[in-house]
Design a protein around this motif. Sequence first.
Motif, short mmCIF file in Angstrom:
data_model
loop_
_atom_site.label_atom_id
_atom_site.label_comp_id
_atom_site.label_asym_id
_atom_site.label_seq_id
_atom_site.Cartn_x
_atom_site.Cartn_y
_atom_site.Cartn_z
N ALA A 105 0.85 -1.20 0.00
CA ALA A 105 0.00 0.00 0.00
C ALA A 105 0.88 1.24 0.00
O ALA A 105 0.68 2.17 -0.80
N LEU A 106 1.87 1.26 0.88
CA LEU A 106 2.75 2.43 0.96
C LEU A 106 3.58 2.57 -0.31
O LEU A 106 3.80 3.68 -0.79
N ALA A 107 4.02 1.43 -0.86
CA ALA A 107 4.84 1.48 -2.07
C ALA A 107 4.04 2.12 -3.20
O ALA A 107 4.55 2.96 -3.94
N LEU A 108 2.77 1.72 -3.34
CA LEU A 108 1.92 2.29 -4.39
C LEU A 108 1.79 3.79 -4.17
O LEU A 108 1.94 4.59 -5.10
N GLY A 109 1.49 4.17 -2.94
CA GLY A 109 1.29 5.59 -2.65
C GLY A 109 2.55 6.39 -2.87
O GLY A 109 2.56 7.39 -3.59
N ILE A 110 3.65 5.94 -2.27
CA ILE A 110 4.89 6.70 -2.34
C ILE A 110 5.48 6.63 -3.74
O ILE A 110 5.99 7.62 -4.26
#
Lengths: 888, 108
Positions: A105-110
Amino acid sequence: MIWRMLLKLIPGDLRNSVAGDLEEELISIRQRYGRALAVFWLFGATLTLAVRFQLEEFTNGRPLPPIREELRRKPHMLESVRQDVLFGIRMLGRQPVFTAVAVLALALGIGANAAIFSAVDSVLWRPLPFANPNRIMQIAEQRPKEGRSFGPVSPADYFDWRRESRSFAAMAAHLDDVVNLTADGEPERVHKLNVSEPFLRVLGIVPVYGRDFQAGEEIVGRHRVAILTDPFWRRRFGADPSIVGKNIQLDGNSFQVIGVLPSGFWWPSPADMIVPLALEDSDRALRGAHFLRVVGVLHPGVSVTQAADELTAIGAKLSQTYPAENSGHGPGMRPFREALVGEVRAALTMLLGSVGLVLLIACTNVATLLLARSAARQREIAVRRAVGASRGRLIQQMLTESLMLSLLGGLAGLTMAWWSLGVLRQILPAQLSNLPGLASTGIDRQVLLAALAVSALTGLLFGIGPALAATRQDVGVALGEETRGNSGGSRALRIRSTLVIVEVALSLTLLVGATLLIASFRNVMKVSPGFGPGNLIAAQISLPGKRYPDQAHSAAFFQTLFSRLNSVPATAGVAATAALPFSGEDSRLDLDIENRTAQANSPIRAHPRLVSSDYLRVMGIPILSGRPFSDRDNASSPPVVMLNDAAARQYWPGENPIGQRISLGSPARWMEIVGIAGDVHHHGLLSDPVPEAYIPQLQGFRALGSGLARNMTVLVRTSMSLAAEAALIKAAVKEIDSQQPIGAIQSMAAIIDDSVAPRRLNLILMSGFAIVAVVLTAAGLYGVMAYLVSQRTREIGVRMALGASRWQILGMLFRHAGLMTGAGIALGVAGSALLTRWLTTMLFGVSRTSLPIYLAVSLLLSLVALIAVAVPSRRAVRVDPLIALRDS
Amino acid sequence: MSAFDSIGEFEHMVLLAVLRLDDNAYAVTVREEIFKHTGRDLSRGSIYITLDRLESKGFLKSRLGEPTAERGGRAKRYYTPRPAAITALKESRRALESMWRGLEARLA
């Protein structure tokens, strides 16, 4: 507050002075890059320093002589950090699914943010590669009455501005051109940039070999000199410096190479070389023909407003002196960067905003996950507190875990950004790759720091809530509750439900935006260009003036080519035009109507289109009245012309212009109007049709110079593939004239496609973001419902033991999910209604508050929610009451 | 152990910068001074750590200045060289010059 926490990681004796130093530097950073980036910088710099100091202490120890209170505590604190990291690794490893979902989730966002941030940074913020990028201005014609701004400039106006203006250190006109190069080797079409003598001084660029242009070289006869660009010099002349001083043949004329530009030279339009813009005296005096673009560099210390005021005054004076040509328009200026990125600024800002929403969703998602976990660890935490761990110590440990998680996400995100930038560069449409730096966008140190700062911030922001929540409870209560095993996390559940509502709302907003763009795109593609682009292939051919000195010679070349191409059975028709729709080629001339006096205030103008006699039929442009051209409209017959509908409507309202005579430009030559053709969207699907005048190629046209009839685009309506037709055209041209190169050969459909490429890119990116958002939201919903079910297993067991049916249990769960989704949708609709305001300029044929779109998107989200809820619900109704009760 | 061994290239530069800056040497100006003369944009962390190390080795001493408003009311930490720094710098210069002697023709 977060900054203070970061500062705590810097040794106590230095902390204050380091913080002061950072604040001191912050002032100049803020002035240079603005508030938002300065904040990023502050966090990035502090974090880097903190890491450096911690590492130093870890490896060498800080052997400062006076041992103070902080130092005495340090080894203890460091040891605890080490413990936390090790513990965190164990915890993250023990729950691989949780870790994977959160990191993803964070990888997609960041990742998405880093990619878009890089693109925006290089297009909007990084200085242009010129000596004084902030002082370089575009100067252009403003026509407020016609609603047109920053149009091309007439030569006479340009020379007047250049002479009168005191604000500019240098001012230069430029004009793109394509010529045939016939040096040694294959003939080739090359891009030549015609520029006034001060051009390189405006940009602050000096040739690496040879010299700049000299003052006299703007004069016809002394202008045959060229400065090569670095890529062209390498490709064509093998980077040989001795080319300086030698001659090359351009359209049969000899030009001396006098220099080579540095490899860093960048210009928005393709250029293989620059040559002086030499205008004949008659052309220098032209005031009605607008075809030059102008750039200038301000004197240091002259403000933009001062320069603009001066230009306005010069313009007003010219309008008085030349009312016929100059009334109603005058010079205006804007920073050169604005001229380049003006149109995409809105799109990029929208993408940056959307990608920010994606990050927000990702963070919310991770927060729900962390909350779920902290609730599940209530017992562990209670036990640790019972045996003496302080609350601060526990919070520190949980924050360490969330920081590790977000940094992992940040690293994965950067990998993702690096990869997606590669993809972005691939799908970048040609118009956008002209933007400064976009083609070379990469992850640089700034982006890296920004991404790491965002990761750290995310970890802290979304770790601190769950950490506080988890440690807030009283030890006895927590242990007691846990042993009773009821849904003691009702508070946590409320928080998590709220987070899911926010996620649904944000996703809905993104989905609405993406759907509006998709609908607009479909509407744009439905607009008819005014001709039939299917099975139509276009090939650019420019004949050199030396071998084709007059229009008879060029006409003969094209006639031979037409008959060769027509002899192939697959060919349904061949034609040629000097100004292909969607190509950007255009010119505009004053139009005189016989027996009608021209009015100075509302000049009549039309766009000349030199075409072969079969052009309208081959293009599929309808003839509304009158007759088409034929081969009998040639040099020995009376001159004829056809107008388009827009011209007829505008200049002969309620009248039939057929049979009347007009003249275009000077010298005056009267042509009889023989027909009216349908309108074509010459400048793109969304442009309004302009008044056009079709002139038969065989009758020629002198008002735009003799070059016009030599630069033609040949159009073939054929059932053959592009590759086969291209080979055919090349063979036919070679047979007629073996030295004649051919320019780009493209299908007309592809040309139209290219014209909507930026719009399509927006749409692809926006849709990508929306899909990511929906997936993340579904994961969030799933997480909350799974948590609810696990928390309520005992309650469900009791209810079922007391006779509740499975349907009642399902009803209970779906009511909860439905409430969350419903609230999220309501909030999202309100948010979209507000946020889509920024999309208005990008929409076409669809209202930003379109009810069907809002309904469809709400329905889609509800459906996704239903699926996300179905899995945990199935688990709930399979609960065996006996097991559920016994487990607790 | 000669003084030349005891300071690295990095520390060398920082010491020279502190000397050049007279009584205005603190982390920010030291970094700027090095950039001005060598074009090397050293990281803030390296500057702080080096200043810190030089102080603990006895080459520098530090004092706190007056707090100012633009720094959020925080004081600057000014560094001044101790005699040991001057000795070390002289010694390292002497050693370098001796190593250079006779090489001018070959490295011109």
